[in-house]
Write a protein that holds these residues in place. Structure first.
Motif, mmCIF file in Angstrom:
data_model
loop_
_atom_site.group_PDB
_atom_site.id
_atom_site.type_symbol
_atom_site.label_atom_id
_atom_site.label_comp_id
_atom_site.label_asym_id
_atom_site.label_seq_id
_atom_site.Cartn_x
_atom_site.Cartn_y
_atom_site.Cartn_z
ATOM 1 N N UNK A 4 0.863 -1.171 0.000
ATOM 2 C CA UNK A 4 0.000 0.000 0.000
ATOM 3 C C UNK A 4 0.905 1.228 0.000
ATOM 4 N N UNK A 5 0.723 2.086 -0.982
ATOM 5 C CA UNK A 5 1.575 3.257 -1.119
ATOM 6 C C UNK A 5 0.717 4.513 -1.078
ATOM 7 N N UNK A 6 0.999 5.364 -0.075
ATOM 8 C CA UNK A 6 0.271 6.625 0.054
ATOM 9 C C UNK A 6 1.027 7.747 -0.640
ATOM 10 N N UNK A 27 -0.700 -9.412 -4.869
ATOM 11 C CA UNK A 27 -1.525 -10.599 -5.068
ATOM 12 C C UNK A 27 -2.876 -10.450 -4.364
ATOM 13 N N UNK A 28 -3.708 -9.556 -4.904
ATOM 14 C CA UNK A 28 -4.978 -9.193 -4.278
ATOM 15 C C UNK A 28 -6.142 -9.851 -5.001
ATOM 16 N N UNK A 29 -6.957 -10.577 -4.228
ATOM 17 C CA UNK A 29 -8.190 -11.120 -4.779
ATOM 18 C C UNK A 29 -9.319 -10.106 -4.664
ATOM 19 N N UNK A 30 -9.454 -9.529 -3.505
ATOM 20 C CA UNK A 30 -10.526 -8.567 -3.272
ATOM 21 C C UNK A 30 -10.173 -7.685 -2.081
ATOM 22 N N UNK A 31 -10.786 -6.510 -2.047
ATOM 23 C CA UNK A 31 -10.605 -5.574 -0.937
ATOM 24 C C UNK A 31 -11.970 -5.223 -0.384
ATOM 25 N N UNK A 32 -12.149 -5.374 0.907
ATOM 26 C CA UNK A 32 -13.418 -4.979 1.500
ATOM 27 C C UNK A 32 -13.297 -3.542 2.023
ATOM 28 N N UNK A 33 -12.983 -3.369 3.279
ATOM 29 C CA UNK A 33 -12.911 -2.027 3.857
ATOM 30 C C UNK A 33 -11.566 -1.362 3.585
ATOM 31 N N UNK A 34 -11.633 -0.074 3.243
ATOM 32 C CA UNK A 34 -10.434 0.748 3.127
ATOM 33 C C UNK A 34 -10.619 1.936 4.065
ATOM 34 N N UNK A 35 -9.535 2.327 4.707
ATOM 35 C CA UNK A 35 -9.668 3.341 5.744
ATOM 36 C C UNK A 35 -8.440 4.234 5.804
ATOM 37 N N UNK A 36 -8.636 5.389 6.397
ATOM 38 C CA UNK A 36 -7.548 6.311 6.704
ATOM 39 C C UNK A 36 -7.492 6.493 8.223
ATOM 40 N N UNK A 37 -6.280 6.413 8.741
ATOM 41 C CA UNK A 37 -5.993 6.704 10.138
ATOM 42 C C UNK A 37 -4.974 7.838 10.184
ATOM 43 N N UNK A 38 -4.824 8.420 11.354
ATOM 44 C CA UNK A 38 -3.769 9.418 11.525
ATOM 45 C C UNK A 38 -3.192 9.323 12.936
ATOM 46 N N UNK A 100 -8.194 -9.720 0.707
ATOM 47 C CA UNK A 100 -7.990 -11.156 0.581
ATOM 48 C C UNK A 100 -6.945 -11.402 -0.491
ATOM 49 N N UNK A 101 -5.942 -12.186 -0.116
ATOM 50 C CA UNK A 101 -4.851 -12.472 -1.039
ATOM 51 C C UNK A 101 -5.043 -13.814 -1.692
ATOM 52 N N UNK A 102 -4.517 -13.943 -2.912
ATOM 53 C CA UNK A 102 -4.441 -15.260 -3.528
ATOM 54 C C UNK A 102 -3.024 -15.765 -3.377
ATOM 55 N N UNK A 103 -2.745 -17.048 -3.487
ATOM 56 C CA UNK A 103 -3.692 -18.108 -3.842
ATOM 57 C C UNK A 103 -4.388 -18.784 -2.665
ATOM 58 N N UNK A 104 -4.051 -18.365 -1.425
ATOM 59 C CA UNK A 104 -4.574 -19.100 -0.270
ATOM 60 C C UNK A 104 -5.835 -18.483 0.320
ATOM 61 N N UNK A 105 -6.392 -17.430 -0.327
ATOM 62 C CA UNK A 105 -7.602 -16.778 0.172
ATOM 63 C C UNK A 105 -7.450 -16.312 1.619
ATOM 64 N N UNK A 106 -6.314 -15.743 1.943
ATOM 65 C CA UNK A 106 -6.062 -15.239 3.296
ATOM 66 C C UNK A 106 -6.546 -13.799 3.377
#
Length: 121
Positions: A4-6, A27-38, A100-106
């Motif tokens: 992840x590069x800001x 190696x990204x299968x899907x992304x659910x929540x994305x957030x910003x913290x400070x 969630x990463x592939x190939x292990x669906x982690x």
């Protein structure tokens, strides 16, 4: 691997605006929540805003009406438009993605390296 590069941080005068971007790659299968913290010096990291896959958003009270979070699912990118910036917004801003990463669906949370935002006269 996942990265992840800001980008988009910097120095701005009070009342000014900045737009932060955070792009996820790897190696990204899907992304659910994305957030910003400070995290300001001497303080704990705090949630600024998050956005879920369907587009629903939530904001910290301190930034409501001034900040807008959005995402481009095709680019695996989340944005934070910051308007009417105040000195108390000064902090290192981090993005986080639950993906969630592939190939292990982690599924796990991944963080960017942070980008400095300084609001000063």
């Amino acid at each position: 691997q996942v990265h992840l590069v800001e980008s988009g941080g910097g120095l701005v005068h009070p009342g000014g605006s900045l737009r932060l971007s955070c792009a996820a790659s790897g190696s990204i299968l899907s992304i659910s929540t994305m957030a910003w913290y400070r995290q300001a010096p001497g303080k704990q990291r705090e949630l600024v805003a998050f956005i879920i896959t369907g587009g629903a958003t939530n904001y910290a009270d301190s930034v409501k009406g001034r900040f807008t979070i959005s995402r481009d699912n095709g680019k695996n990118t989340v944005y934070l438009q910051m308007n009417s910036l105040k000195p108390e917004d000064t902090a290192v801003y981090y993005c986080k993605a639950r993906l969630t990463r592939w190939p292990l669906d982690i599924t796990d949370d991944y963080w960017g390296q942070g980008t400095q935002v300084t609001v000063a006269s």
